[in-house]
Design a protein around this motif. Structure first.
Motif: not given
Length: 454
Positions: A177-181
Motif C-alpha cells: 500500500r505504501r509503494a507507488d506500485i
C-alpha cells in the motif's frame, strides 16, 4: 533432515559443541538456498498450556525446503538492470539464504554483499537508512518484519525514487500500500495482498514485471510518436501560409479544404498505425524517464520543429518555385491561374509525400531505418498507401479538381517532391547518428521487494 544424535543415557541437554554443530548444519543448508526449519517435540499432558508446552523442547533435527527461483527470473533481473531499475531483496528468510538466492538470480556477484537484518535496521535512524540506500551497490535485507519493509519503502520514496513492491502475504500488505506500485501475486498471494496492491500478476512471475515495463515504455513512446507525426505536418501546413502572408502573395499556398484533407484524410490512419507499433529494439536498454517530464518534452518539441521545419521549407520552396516559373508578378495571380493551381497541388502533395518519410523515420528516436526495417510497420505502410492513393485521386480526378482547386502534376514535379522527402529522411538519419554517438544520460531507480521464489 539432519538428526541430532543422542547419548546412551537418552535425551540430554544440548552442549555448546552440539549447538555449534547444529548452527553449522543450519548455515550450510542456508548457503544452499534452503529455507531451514528446526523440528522439536515434548511429551505433554492433555491439559498442558501452550506456554508450558513450548518450554524444554527436544530437538529432532533440521529440515531444509527448496523453493527455487523460476528459470526466467535471472534474465528478467538482468533486463531490469539494463533498464536502470534497481532491485532490492527484502525477505523474512535468513541472511545466508537470501544471499544464496540473490546469487542464483544474479542480484549480487561480489564476495561480500551488504546484508542487513531487521535487528540491524532497528539500530539505524531514518537518515542513516536513507544514506545507506543512496549507495547504488547491491544490498539485501533479511529477517525483516512488516514494519521494516515499510521503512525501506518509505526511505526510497524520501530519496525521490519511484518504488514498486512485490509481495504475496498478509504481512506484505502495508508495504504494498505504501509503494507507488504495489504488485501482488495472483495465484499464490493472499486476498489481503491483492486488495492492497494496484497490480496483480496472474502468473506470479517476476518476468511479467519486466515485460510490463517494456510494454509501458512502448505505449508511452508510441503516444509521443503519434504526436510528433501529427504536429510535424501541422508545421508543414502553417509555415508556407505565414511565408506567403509576409511575402505579400495574394493567395494561400494551402486552402482550408486541403488542410482538412491532410489532417483528416492523409494523417489519421498512419498516425493511428504508429500508435500500435511493437516495442523497438533496445527499449529496455534506456534509462527511465523522469516522472516530471512532460509528454511534450523538449526532445519532442525539438523533433517536431526539426522534421516540421524541413518539411515546411521543402513545401514552401516547391510552391514559390512553381509560382516563379510562370514569370508573373504576385499581383497577377488569381485563383483560376493554372500555375497557381499546380503550385497549390504541389504544396498539398509535398506534405503528404513528406509525411510518408516522416512515418518511416519517426518510429524511433535513435534507431536507424536500416535497423528497424519495414516488416514491423505493415499497418503504417498500408495506411500510407491509402494516403498516396488519395493524393493521386485529388491530383488527377477532374471531380476532385473542382473541390480542392488542384491540377495534374507531371513526372518532374513528383520527382522533386520525392527528393525533398528523401532529404528529410537523410537529415533525420544523420541526427540519429549523432545521438547514437553520445552516451545515454542518468537513470531513475525503482526498488522492488523480490520474493525469493518469484
Amino acid at each position: 533432515m539432519h538428526h541430532i544424535e543422542q547419548g546412551a543415557e537418552g535425551v540430554v541437554a544440548i552442549s555448546d559443541v552440539m549447538r555449534a554443530r547444529v548452527t553449522a548444519v543450519n548455515d550450510d543448508m542456508s548457503r544452499d538456498a534452503l529455507r531451514v526449519l528446526g523440528v522439536a517435540y515434548r511429551p505433554v499432558a492433555a491439559d498442558t498450556g501452550q506456554t508450558e508446552a513450548e518450554q524444554g523442547l527436544i530437538l529432532l533435527g533440521l529440515i531444509g525446503m527448496l523453493d527455487p527461483p523460476r528459470p526466467e527470473v535471472s534474465a528478467a533481473i538482468a533486463t531490469c538492470a539494463r533498464a536502470g531499475i534497481r532491485i532490492v531483496m527484502v525477505t523474512g528468510d535468513s541472511a545466508l539464504t537470501a544471499e544464496a538466492i540473490a546469487r542464483k538470480v544474479g542480484l549480487v556477484s561480489g564476495p561480500s554483499p551488504r546484508a542487513l537484518t531487521g535487528a540491524d535496521l532497528d539500530h539505524l535512524d531514518d537518515q542513516q537508512l536513507r544514506a545507506l540506500l543512496a549507495d547504488p551497490s547491491p544490498i539485501l535485507f533479511a529477517r525483516v518484519k512488516p514494519e521494516h519493509k515499510m521503512r525501506v519503502v518509505s526511505a526510497f520514496k524520501d530519496l525521490g525514487e519511484i518504488v514498486a513492491v512485490t509481495g504475496d502475504g498478509a504481512n506484505d500488505a502495508p508495504a504494498l500500500r505504501r509503494a507507488d506500485i504495489g504488485v501482488a501475486m495472483g495465484a499464490s498471494g493472499t486476498d489481503v495482498a491483492r486488495e492492497a496492491a494496484v497490480m496483480v500478476l496472474l502468473d506470479d512471475s517476476f518476468a511479467s514485471i519486466a515485460a510490463a515495463v517494456e510494454r509501458g515504455r512502448s505505449v508511452y513512446q508510441n503516444i509521443r510518436t503519434f504526436l510528433i507525426y501529427v504536429f510535424t505536418s501541422n508545421v508543414g501546413e502553417l509555415v508556407p501560409i505565414l511565408v506567403a502572408t509576409f511575402a505579400g502573395f495574394p493567395l494561400v499556398p494551402l486552402s482550408a479544404v486541403q488542410v482538412l484533407a491532410i489532417d483528416l484524410g492523409s494523417d489519421v490512419l498512419p498516425a493511428l498505425a504508429l500508435g500500435t507499433l511493437q516495442p523497438e529494439p533496445g527499449t529496455m536498454d534506456k534509462p527511465p524517464r523522469s516522472p516530471r517530464e512532460s509528454l511534450f518534452s523538449g526532445a519532442v518539441v525539438r523533433r517536431i520543429l526539426f522534421l516540421g521545419g524541413i518539411q515546411a521549407a521543402g513545401v514552401t520552396a516547391v510552391f514559390f518555385w512553381h509560382i516563379h516559373s510562370a514569370g508573373l508578378a504576385f499581383s497577377a495571380f488569381t485563383a483560376d491561374n493554372p500555375v497557381y493551381r499546380e503550385a497549390l497541388t504541389m504544396a498539398q502533395a509535398g506534405i503528404v509525400i513528406s509525411q510518408v518519410f516522416v512515418g518511416l523515420t519517426v518510429r524511433s528516436d535513435r534507431a536507424s531505418i536500416v535497423t528497424l526495417g519495414l516488416r514491423s510497420s505493415g499497418r503504417m505502410l498500408a495506411a500510407q498507401s491509402l494516403s498516396l492513393v488519395a493524393i493521386l485521386a485529388i491530383t488527377y480526378l477532374p471531380l476532385l479538381h473542382r473541390l480542392f482547386h488542384t491540377a495534374p502534376l507531371n513526372a518532374a514535379d513528383w520527382a522533386i517532391l520525392v527528393a525533398y522527402g528523401v532529404l528529410l529522411l537523410a537529415a533525420d538519419e544523420f541526427r540519429k547518428l549523432l545521438l547514437r554517438s553520445r552516451r545515454p544520460g542518468g537513470s531513475i531507480s525503482a526498488a522492488m521487494d523480490v520474493a525469493p521464489a518469484s
